[in-house]
Design a protein around this motif. Structure first.
Motif, PDB file in Angstrom:
ATOM      1  N   LEU A 160     -18.499  21.216  45.179  1.00 57.28           N
ATOM      2  CA  LEU A 160     -19.633  20.082  45.159  1.00 57.28           C
ATOM      3  C   LEU A 160     -20.749  20.498  45.244  1.00 57.28           C
ATOM      4  CD1 LEU A 160     -17.244  18.401  48.194  1.00 57.28           C
ATOM      5  CD2 LEU A 160     -17.346  17.798  45.588  1.00 57.28           C
ATOM      6  N   SER A 161     -21.142  21.683  45.696  1.00 59.38           N
ATOM      7  CA  SER A 161     -22.509  22.063  45.685  1.00 59.38           C
ATOM      8  C   SER A 161     -23.140  22.412  44.287  1.00 59.38           C
ATOM      9  CB  SER A 161     -22.858  23.351  46.750  1.00 59.38           C
ATOM     10  OG  SER A 161     -21.945  24.560  46.286  1.00 59.38           O
ATOM     11  N   ASN A 162     -22.223  22.642  43.387  1.00 59.22           N
ATOM     12  CA  ASN A 162     -22.747  22.833  41.992  1.00 59.22           C
ATOM     13  C   ASN A 162     -22.558  21.652  40.986  1.00 59.22           C
ATOM     14  OD1 ASN A 162     -23.322  26.078  41.225  1.00 59.22           O
ATOM     15  ND2 ASN A 162     -21.870  25.843  42.944  1.00 59.22           N
ATOM     16  N   GLY A 163     -22.668  20.383  41.693  1.00 60.41           N
ATOM     17  CA  GLY A 163     -22.998  19.077  40.983  1.00 60.41           C
ATOM     18  C   GLY A 163     -21.465  18.587  40.390  1.00 60.41           C
ATOM     19  N   PHE A 164     -20.383  19.099  41.147  1.00 61.74           N
ATOM     20  CA  PHE A 164     -19.173  18.023  40.682  1.00 61.74           C
ATOM     21  C   PHE A 164     -18.984  16.955  41.741  1.00 61.74           C
ATOM     22  CE2 PHE A 164     -18.350  22.065  38.365  1.00 61.74           C
ATOM     23  CZ  PHE A 164     -18.000  21.672  37.296  1.00 61.74           C
ATOM     24  N   ALA A 165     -18.066  16.019  41.236  1.00 60.31           N
ATOM     25  CA  ALA A 165     -17.727  14.996  41.990  1.00 60.31           C
ATOM     26  C   ALA A 165     -16.565  15.202  42.760  1.00 60.31           C
ATOM     27  CB  ALA A 165     -17.852  13.694  41.134  1.00 60.31           C
ATOM     28  N   PRO A 166     -16.332  14.670  43.927  1.00 61.04           N
ATOM     29  CA  PRO A 166     -15.240  14.954  44.731  1.00 61.04           C
ATOM     30  C   PRO A 166     -13.737  14.433  43.878  1.00 61.04           C
ATOM     31  CG  PRO A 166     -16.633  13.456  45.950  1.00 61.04           C
ATOM     32  CD  PRO A 166     -17.084  13.600  44.590  1.00 61.04           C
ATOM     33  N   GLU A 167     -13.744  13.566  42.833  1.00 61.63           N
ATOM     34  CA  GLU A 167     -12.513  13.421  41.926  1.00 61.63           C
ATOM     35  C   GLU A 167     -12.199  14.443  41.476  1.00 61.63           C
ATOM     36  OE1 GLU A 167     -14.601   9.649  43.012  1.00 61.63           O
ATOM     37  OE2 GLU A 167     -15.257  11.659  42.156  1.00 61.63           O
ATOM     38  N   ALA A 168     -13.096  15.422  41.210  1.00 64.26           N
ATOM     39  CA  ALA A 168     -12.801  16.772  40.279  1.00 64.26           C
ATOM     40  C   ALA A 168     -11.725  17.568  41.031  1.00 64.26           C
ATOM     41  CB  ALA A 168     -14.138  17.194  39.764  1.00 64.26           C
ATOM     42  N   ALA A 195      -5.079  29.514  48.428  1.00 63.88           N
ATOM     43  CA  ALA A 195      -4.842  28.160  49.158  1.00 63.88           C
ATOM     44  C   ALA A 195      -5.459  28.011  50.387  1.00 63.88           C
ATOM     45  CB  ALA A 195      -3.220  27.914  49.538  1.00 63.88           C
ATOM     46  N   ARG A 196      -5.713  29.217  51.328  1.00 67.30           N
ATOM     47  CA  ARG A 196      -6.083  29.293  52.514  1.00 67.30           C
ATOM     48  C   ARG A 196      -7.677  28.985  52.486  1.00 67.30           C
ATOM     49  NH1 ARG A 196      -1.567  32.487  54.028  1.00 67.30           N
ATOM     50  NH2 ARG A 196      -2.953  34.489  53.438  1.00 67.30           N
ATOM     51  N   GLU A 197      -8.173  29.346  51.223  1.00 70.23           N
ATOM     52  CA  GLU A 197      -9.710  29.310  51.156  1.00 70.23           C
ATOM     53  C   GLU A 197      -9.992  28.139  50.284  1.00 70.23           C
ATOM     54  OE1 GLU A 197     -11.933  31.534  51.531  1.00 70.23           O
ATOM     55  OE2 GLU A 197     -10.396  33.028  52.431  1.00 70.23           O
ATOM     56  N   GLU A 198      -9.273  27.167  50.456  1.00 74.36           N
ATOM     57  CA  GLU A 198      -9.500  25.597  49.689  1.00 74.36           C
ATOM     58  C   GLU A 198     -10.744  25.123  50.322  1.00 74.36           C
ATOM     59  OE1 GLU A 198      -7.699  21.219  49.242  1.00 74.36           O
ATOM     60  OE2 GLU A 198      -6.363  22.828  50.407  1.00 74.36           O
ATOM     61  N   GLU A 199     -10.948  25.133  51.517  1.00 77.63           N
ATOM     62  CA  GLU A 199     -12.238  24.530  52.039  1.00 77.63           C
ATOM     63  C   GLU A 199     -13.579  25.260  51.486  1.00 77.63           C
ATOM     64  OE1 GLU A 199     -14.354  23.456  56.311  1.00 77.63           O
ATOM     65  OE2 GLU A 199     -12.264  24.426  56.081  1.00 77.63           O
ATOM     66  N   ARG A 200     -13.571  26.849  51.551  1.00 75.95           N
ATOM     67  CA  ARG A 200     -14.623  27.213  51.020  1.00 75.95           C
ATOM     68  C   ARG A 200     -14.767  27.156  49.547  1.00 75.95           C
ATOM     69  NH1 ARG A 200     -15.586  31.749  48.565  1.00 75.95           N
ATOM     70  NH2 ARG A 200     -13.450  32.344  48.596  1.00 75.95           N
ATOM     71  N   ILE A 201     -13.789  26.896  48.904  1.00 75.39           N
ATOM     72  CA  ILE A 201     -13.794  26.790  47.233  1.00 75.39           C
ATOM     73  C   ILE A 201     -14.201  25.367  47.020  1.00 75.39           C
ATOM     74  CG2 ILE A 201     -12.530  26.646  44.942  1.00 75.39           C
ATOM     75  CD1 ILE A 201     -10.799  28.830  46.403  1.00 75.39           C
ATOM     76  N   SER A 202     -13.877  24.483  47.805  1.00 76.43           N
ATOM     77  CA  SER A 202     -14.225  22.883  47.395  1.00 76.43           C
ATOM     78  C   SER A 202     -15.750  22.836  47.773  1.00 76.43           C
ATOM     79  CB  SER A 202     -13.492  22.147  48.311  1.00 76.43           C
ATOM     80  OG  SER A 202     -11.970  22.273  48.267  1.00 76.43           O
ATOM     81  N   ALA A 203     -16.341  23.410  48.816  1.00 75.87           N
ATOM     82  CA  ALA A 203     -17.703  23.054  49.241  1.00 75.87           C
ATOM     83  C   ALA A 203     -18.396  23.865  48.103  1.00 75.87           C
ATOM     84  CB  ALA A 203     -17.792  23.968  50.617  1.00 75.87           C
TER      85      ALA A 203
END
Length: 609
Positions: free
Chosen positions: A363-371, A352-360
């Motif tokens: 998103l950098s691999n083509g997924f939309a924010p809604e995912a 959970a503490r790695e959420e920011e890195r995982i989200s980035a």
């Protein structure tokens, strides 16, 4: 199994919750009407739309009760009035009788509501029954006033009072004994009708009779009619021949078509139900077809319930086939396991503490924010979890799903499991012995079987008490064993005919119409008492007894049968079965007492009388 739609996509389920609590049937009716209006404005006509759920069932049942009351009471009063006028042609007497019946019904409803508190779908049937029974007392008093013109109220009460007293006592006691039933609705029905009969007997003796005498509208019976002698004495051959023929025919009918028992609880449901039909469609298209059975697993803590669920799962996986279970579902995947939660918590919170890195990276691999919306909810849940646990899922989805199978009230927790029974289902093998105190098996069909067994156990007790009361009433009436035997024979013969008729018509005994047996014992005995008393008064002359009492009994009995017939048109399936069995049973008792009983009384007994 499918929360929102069927596999073929043609059936969709929309869950709608009222913004305010729906606490009574009026609120349910108003809310359902509002929802129907909304659907009519917004849904195309090509879409079939059905409603189901508690508010809809409550609205259907309450509307059915209102319709039953609005149909049964005026209909019964109207037919009583028509029959009375055809026989007597007296408008004022008819008006006084109908007015007294209306007052009796109001007084009985007020007294009943003061004792019971509220009416239900079964007890509401008391109105049509009560009108038919209370009217009998008025007809008897009216007939005695015709036979004794010029008599005052005290004289008429002295002549007819004992018969009315024993009639009211036996009938009211028969209904009052329904309080021994396991069904609250039948207990309320018995209480209401018993109160109504007592109130009706008093009102007819002390309200209707004085008014009748005050207006003096009753046409006196001519002396020649009162004491006519036709020579048709008791012991005639044709009633005995008819009795033998009917007896043999009934035995044959019972041997070929004996009446069966229906253990289904469907008699407790409305006859026509949109909510029931919608629920059936949901079960067939989105879940298990038919009525599933429920497993309620209880415990004082989350860990105890989890342990019980594990033991139950192991038992069903190994012994489920032997118990006749086709499939089962237990909430093991969602119910918290405190031990594993504590072991997994450090790793989950690190993620959970790695959420920011995982989200980035996502998103950098083509997924939309809604995912990432659902993932964000999961990370937030992991961060709020505590080591002391247990930790329940949170969020909008969890708040909606968990109440479907979780009850959590401090130290009282319960989990809901579902099983699909097969053809060889054996309820005794579902729950292992070590969990008998913590697991409850329930279901709609199981409810019907359990209640039917309870009714089958209590019906002989109630019928036996009513039978003992009837025999005592007969003895105090005649003080002779032979008339008592004849009245009991009328009951036995009529019961045989009723059983045969039910078998031929394909009617089944169920958990409601079984209670007709003690009711028929208490109500039907009056006819044989009145006929035997009339035969004594007329020295065995069957024609004179018929002209004096038989015709009055046919009118009085017809009105009681009308009351039960209207009950047979109820919106509730169980009340329909109870009404038609009672109506047919009373018709058989009435015809047997009026037309066959005089032939059973021997000439010698008639002369002695």
């Amino acid at each position: 199994e499918r929360f929102f739609g069927s596999e073929d996509g043609r059936t969709r389920l929309i869950y709608v919750y009222a913004a305010v609590p729906l606490e009574d049937y009026r609120q349910c009716h108003a809310w359902v009407a509002e929802m129907r209006a909304l659907v009519q404005r917004s849904v195309p006509a090509s879409v079939d739309f059905l409603f189901t759920g508690r508010p809809v069932f409550v609205d259907e049942i309450s509307s059915g009760m209102r319709d039953d009351m609005s149909t049964a009471v005026p209909g019964t009063l109207f037919l009583i009035g028509v029959l009375f006028y055809i026989l007597h042609r007296e408008w004022i007497s008819l008006a006084l009788l109908v007015a007294t019946l209306f007052v009796v019904m109001v007084w009985a409803a007020l007294a009943g509501s003061a004792i019971i508190g509220q009416l239900n779908v079964i007890s509401v049937g008391f109105a049509s029954i009560l009108l038919g029974l209370a009217e009998d007392f008025g007809i008897v008093l009216h007939q005695e006033l015709k036979n004794h013109p010029g008599a005052d109220a005290a004289t008429i009460r002295r002549i007819a009072g004992p018969g009315i007293f024993w009639s009211a006592l036996t009938t009211a006691s028969a209904f009052a004994l329904l309080n021994l039933s396991a069904l609250p609705g039948l207990r309320n029905l018995g209480t209401l009708v018993a109160l109504g009969i007592v109130i009706g007997a008093w009102a007819m003796l002390f309200v209707f009779l004085p008014l009748l005498i005050r207006w003096r509208t009753v046409r006196a019976t001519q002396a020649g009619e009162r004491f006519a002698r036709s020579g048709i004495v008791t012991g005639s051959r044709w009633p005995r021949v008819a009795t033998a023929v009917v007896f043999i025919a009934c035995i044959g009918a019972l041997l070929t078509n004996p009446p069966a028992f229906d253990s289904s609880p469907d008699v407790l449901r409305p006859r026509k139900s949109e909510a029931g039909e919608a629920l059936r469609i949901v079960q067939e298209t989105m879940g298990a077809a038919g009525d599933p059975y429920w497993l309620l697993v209880h415990g004082s803590s989350v860990g105890e319930v989890r342990t019980n669920l594990g033991l139950l799962d192991a038992h069903l996986s190994s012994a489920g086939a032997g118990a006749g279970i086709d499939d089962y579902t237990l909430p093991l995947a969602v119910w918290p396991n405190p031990v594993t939660q504590q072991a997994n918590l450090p790793a989950l919170q690190t993620l959970a503490r790695e959420e920011e890195r995982i989200s980035a990276s996502v998103l950098s691999n083509g997924f939309a924010p809604e995912a990432l919306e659902f993932s964000s909810t999961v990370f937030a849940e992991w961060e709020r979890f505590t080591a002391t646990g247990p930790n329940w899922p949170g969020g909008r989805i969890a708040d909606w799903v968990l109440p479907k199978f979780v009850a959590n009230e401090g130290t009282n927790l319960m989990a809901l499991g579902v099983i699909t029974p097969g053809a060889a289902f054996d309820r005794e093998k579902v729950v292992p012995p070590e969990l008998e105190d913590d697991v409850l098996l329930s279901g709609w069909k199981l409810l019907g079987k359990d209640v039917l067994r309870q009714v089958q156990r209590e019906t002989p007790v109630i019928a036996g008490m009513v039978g003992l009361m009837v025999v005592c009433a007969l003895w105090f009436t005649f003080r002779n064993a032979w008339p008592v035997f004849l009245s009991v024979a009328v009951l036995g013969f009529s019961g045989l005919v009723l059983l045969a008729a039910m078998g031929v018509l394909g009617w089944r005994w169920n958990l409601l119409n079984l209670t007709a047996l003690p009711l028929l014992l208490g109500m039907g005995i009056d006819y044989s008492i009145h006929m035997q008393t009339a035969l004594r008064r007329f020295d065995g002359d069957a024609s004179g007894a018929f002209q004096s009492v038989g015709r009055a009994l046919l009118l009085a009995g017809s009105t009681t049968i009308i009351g039960f017939t209207f009950l047979g048109m109820s919106s509730n399936a169980g009340m329909v079965s109870l009404g038609r069995v009672c109506a047919m049973g009373l018709a058989i008792l009435l015809l047997t007492s009026v037309f066959l009983l005089p032939g059973w009384v021997g000439r010698r007994d008639s002369r002695k009388a």
